[in-house]
Design an enzyme around this catalytic site. Structure first.
Site, PDB file in Angstrom:
ATOM      1  N   GLU A  15       0.888  -1.165   0.000  1.00 37.09           N
ATOM      2  CA  GLU A  15       0.000   0.000   0.000  1.00 37.09           C
ATOM      3  C   GLU A  15       0.918   1.205   0.000  1.00 37.09           C
ATOM      4  O   GLU A  15       1.704   1.393   0.922  1.00 37.09           O
ATOM      5  CB  GLU A  15      -0.924  -0.028   1.211  1.00 37.09           C
ATOM      6  CG  GLU A  15      -2.114   0.922   1.096  1.00 37.09           C
ATOM      7  CD  GLU A  15      -1.754   2.345   1.452  1.00 37.09           C
ATOM      8  OE1 GLU A  15      -1.634   3.183   0.515  1.00 37.09           O
ATOM      9  OE2 GLU A  15      -1.582   2.625   2.631  1.00 37.09           O
ATOM     10  N   CYS A  56      -2.664   8.045   4.241  1.00 37.57           N
ATOM     11  CA  CYS A  56      -2.597   7.779   2.803  1.00 37.57           C
ATOM     12  C   CYS A  56      -3.937   8.062   2.142  1.00 37.57           C
ATOM     13  O   CYS A  56      -4.008   8.292   0.940  1.00 37.57           O
ATOM     14  CB  CYS A  56      -2.150   6.349   2.544  1.00 37.57           C
ATOM     15  SG  CYS A  56      -3.084   5.107   3.446  1.00 37.57           S
TER      16      CYS A  56
END
Length: 516
Positions: A286, A320
């Site tokens: 990720e 994020c």
């Protein structure tokens, strides 16, 4: 029967009793600061001369702990321990492995405020954000334990006369978990326990700025009964030993969360077959995002402003999934912008370990502060500064929440991941352009659409290319089991942490056909 998963509730800090309990936990953690922490390899505590100094980002002269750094030699020792432990751990009843996760989650739940207080000190998290981080860690343990119970007997497939066929899952082997500092507990815990409940063993390399909370989690796993060598705690330098364990021919998979640059570096190294390696390494990653909230001219404009502010500035924009771009229909642009600016000016910034009065704490460290302030200067040349734009690193690393208006969709501050409290406003003429601008980055992690037009929402469902898309809410705050999380393009492998197929990344299916 598998007991249904239930999301760990968040703490209501408007209740005085909860405020007192959290303050008590903060006082307890303060008394623990400044200690030395070892590596844990094969259950053995190993202190090294070379240390990582974990600092309080709100008060940089305050040391959270001195954490031993793993060398290449010790990394090899950890690899061998994990390899030997895998031989027995893989044969454990999956239900017994799941039980260790459930026991660990119960320990953390009983000490919830204590772990959150460590996050307030080591990661600079406000109480609400720290509490959510700890709750998510509990959720990962509970959810993955139950997912393993569903997978342990395999999947039914067809058999026929004279032939019995079975489709089941077996673990991969030894893996490396490289966890981030922004969700120093939740993501670190989730990316560690998912592989081990599936029967793998792990070398855990936590983020260099938040290693103490990772050590505290290791203590919990061992207390819960995890056998030695199943997880080996090896904080240290990426250049000194991180690349070594990624390259290692024994490594079967890498579970990474972090920046695009580091993720691509790891992926490139993992793709090279080393001498003695007999498999292709799996990469689960990720790698961040450049996330957009779009608002059309039929939206609830108050909801839009609230969603943008919380998504952009929660935990100082260090998610994020954070909103770093607001793309607004030209008919409502000025009103939404003015409302966001007004709400942003009301936000408070300061130390989070003292009390619950600050909405935003610091950014992660000096490097993060300098990077964000550099982007603020870039933004001043690319848009109109509406509020914020200042920082103060005299005691901690504090950046004021910053809003830029009238920014070009291809400007640097609308294309590059800043990872700080900065949001850029972009104007669009119609819904098609709103979608086009939202899709115009190399990332594809999260996004949100604020609209009361159902046709627009359905168009976005198909055309807005992100892994996690939200309607009429912000683009942050995914919940395990409810919003499986992961993104497209340069946001990573879309592995969907907290989702029903996440454990399959750490398992390999095997078909056995028995003739009789």
């Amino acid at each position: 029967m598998v007991v249904p998963y239930r999301h760990e509730p968040f703490t209501d800090f408007s209740v005085e009793e909860n405020q007192i309990a959290y303050q008590k936990a903060l006082n307890y953690v303060k008394g623990q600061l400044g200690k030395e922490y070892p590596l844990i390899i094969n259950g053995e505590k190993i202190f090294t001369k070379d240390k990582t100094v974990s600092e309080n980002p709100s008060s940089r002269n305050e040391v959270i702990g001195y954490v031993s750094k793993c060398s290449e030699e010790l990394a090899e020792k950890a690899m061998q321990a994990a390899f030997e432990s895998f031989k027995t751990w893989k044969k454990w009843d999956p239900a017994a492995r799941a039980n260790i996760l459930l026991r660990a989650s119960a320990i953390i739940r009983r000490r919830k405020h204590e772990f959150s207080a460590w996050l307030s000190y080591e990661a600079g998290k406000p109480w609400k954000e720290a509490d959510a981080d700890t709750a998510e860690a509990i959720d990962f343990l509970e959810y993955y334990a139950r997912q393993m119970l569903r997978l342990k007997d395999g999947i039914e497939i067809n058999s026929r006369d004279g032939e019995n066929n079975r489709f089941s899952y077996i673990p991969l082997g030894v893996g490396v978990t490289i966890s981030p500092w922004n969700f120093a507990f939740a993501i670190m815990a989730g990316t560690t326990v998912a592989p081990i409940v599936a029967g793998n063993t792990v070398l855990l390399k936590p983020a260099s700025t938040t290693p103490v909370v990772s050590y505290k989690f290791m203590e919990v796993l061992l207390e819960a009964g995890l056998p030695k060598g199943v997880v080996n705690y090896i904080p240290g330098s990426s250049s000194e030993m991180g690349d070594y364990v990624v390259d290692h021919p024994t490594t079967r998979f890498i579970n990474f969360t972090g920046s695009k640059e580091v993720g691509l570096h790891i992926a490139e190294k993992a793709a090279k077959v080393q001498e003695g390696q007999i498999w292709m390494k799996r990469m689960v990653s990720e790698m961040g995002g450049k996330n957009t909230i779009i608002v059309d001219n039929e939206a609830d404009l108050e909801l839009a402003a609230e969603s943008i502010v919380y998504s952009a500035f929660g935990f100082s924009g260090q998610k994020c999934s954070a909103c770093s771009r607001a793309v607004i229909h030209q008919d409502v642009y000025d009103e939404v912008l003015a409302n966001v600016v007004a709400k942003t000016k009301e936000l408070t910034v300061g130390p989070t370990y003292k009390d619950n009065s600050k909405f935003m704490g610091p950014v992660n460290d000096k490097a993060a502060f300098d990077k964000v302030m550099d982007y603020v200067e870039i933004g001043k040349g690319e848009g109109k500064l509406m509020t914020g734009g200042t920082g103060d690193d005299s005691e901690g690393y504090f950046v004021q929440p910053t809003v830029f208006a009238d920014v070009d969709p291809k400007a640097r501050i609308t294309q590059e991941e800043i990872f700080g409290p900065v949001v850029a406003f972009i104007k669009a003429k119609d819904f098609d352009e709103l979608i086009d601008i939202a899709n115009n980055t190399e990332y594809g992690l999260t996004g949100a659409v604020i609209s009361n037009n159902r046709d627009h929402l359905e168009q976005a469902r198909d055309d807005y290319h992100v892994g996690n898309l939200y309607f009429n809410r912000g683009c942050t705050a995914a919940i395990v089991g409810y919003h499986p999380f992961g993104g497209f393009n340069m946001s990573g492998t879309d592995s969907k942490a907290g989702g029903p197929d996440y454990l399959l990344h750490f398992l390999q299916p095997k078909t056995v056909s028995d003739m009789f």
